[in-house]
Write a protein that holds these residues in place. Structure first.
Motif, short mmCIF file in Angstrom:
data_model
loop_
_atom_site.label_atom_id
_atom_site.label_comp_id
_atom_site.label_asym_id
_atom_site.label_seq_id
_atom_site.Cartn_x
_atom_site.Cartn_y
_atom_site.Cartn_z
N ALA A 20 17.73 3.28 -12.94
CA ALA A 20 17.26 2.18 -12.09
C ALA A 20 17.57 2.44 -10.62
N THR A 21 18.75 3.00 -10.34
CA THR A 21 19.13 3.32 -8.96
C THR A 21 18.20 4.38 -8.37
N ILE A 22 17.89 5.40 -9.15
CA ILE A 22 17.00 6.46 -8.68
C ILE A 22 15.61 5.91 -8.41
N VAL A 23 15.12 5.05 -9.30
CA VAL A 23 13.78 4.46 -9.10
C VAL A 23 13.75 3.62 -7.83
N VAL A 24 14.79 2.82 -7.60
CA VAL A 24 14.84 1.99 -6.39
C VAL A 24 14.89 2.87 -5.14
N MET A 25 15.69 3.93 -5.16
CA MET A 25 15.77 4.82 -3.99
C MET A 25 14.43 5.50 -3.71
N LEU A 26 13.75 5.96 -4.75
CA LEU A 26 12.45 6.59 -4.55
C LEU A 26 11.40 5.60 -4.05
N THR A 27 11.47 4.38 -4.53
CA THR A 27 10.54 3.34 -4.07
C THR A 27 10.75 3.05 -2.59
N ILE A 28 11.99 2.92 -2.17
CA ILE A 28 12.29 2.66 -0.76
C ILE A 28 11.88 3.84 0.10
N LYS A 29 12.17 5.05 -0.35
CA LYS A 29 11.79 6.25 0.42
C LYS A 29 10.27 6.34 0.55
N GLY A 30 9.55 6.04 -0.50
CA GLY A 30 8.09 6.09 -0.48
C GLY A 30 7.48 5.03 0.43
N SER A 31 8.11 3.87 0.50
CA SER A 31 7.56 2.80 1.33
C SER A 31 7.77 3.05 2.82
N GLU A 32 8.75 3.87 3.16
CA GLU A 32 9.03 4.15 4.57
C GLU A 32 8.42 5.47 5.03
N HIS A 33 7.59 6.07 4.21
CA HIS A 33 7.04 7.38 4.54
C HIS A 33 6.24 7.36 5.84
N GLY A 34 5.34 6.42 6.02
CA GLY A 34 4.48 6.40 7.19
C GLY A 34 5.00 5.51 8.31
N LYS A 35 6.24 5.09 8.21
CA LYS A 35 6.79 4.13 9.15
C LYS A 35 6.80 4.63 10.59
N PHE A 36 7.10 5.89 10.80
CA PHE A 36 7.24 6.41 12.16
C PHE A 36 6.10 7.36 12.54
N GLU A 37 5.00 7.30 11.81
CA GLU A 37 3.89 8.20 12.09
C GLU A 37 3.30 7.99 13.48
N THR A 38 3.09 6.73 13.88
CA THR A 38 2.50 6.46 15.19
C THR A 38 3.44 6.91 16.31
N ALA A 39 4.74 6.72 16.12
CA ALA A 39 5.69 7.17 17.15
C ALA A 39 5.70 8.69 17.25
N ALA A 40 5.63 9.37 16.11
CA ALA A 40 5.61 10.84 16.12
C ALA A 40 4.36 11.36 16.81
#
Length: 54
Positions: A20-40
């Motif tokens: 469950a911890t691994i699934v939550v971590m992967l979900t959070i990492k996946g949701s923040e993938h494009g977060k800084f794309e515009t800044a980059a």
């Protein structure tokens, strides 16, 4: 006297918590993938947009 031993599920519970911890971590990492794309893109276009100037 008949004693019925209950099966110990300790390792099953530990494995469930780890999965469950691994699934939550992967979900959070996946949701923040494009977060800084515009800044980059803006920094790549003009380096003076970055707070980390060289």
């Amino acid at each position: 006297m008949n004693e019925v031993k209950e099966k110990d599920n300790f390792w099953l519970i530990v494995a469930g918590i780890v999965i469950a911890t691994i699934v939550v971590m992967l979900t959070i990492k996946g949701s923040e993938h494009g977060k800084f794309e515009t800044a980059a893109k803006a920094i790549a276009e003009d380096a003076s947009n970055s707070a980390y100037r060289k």
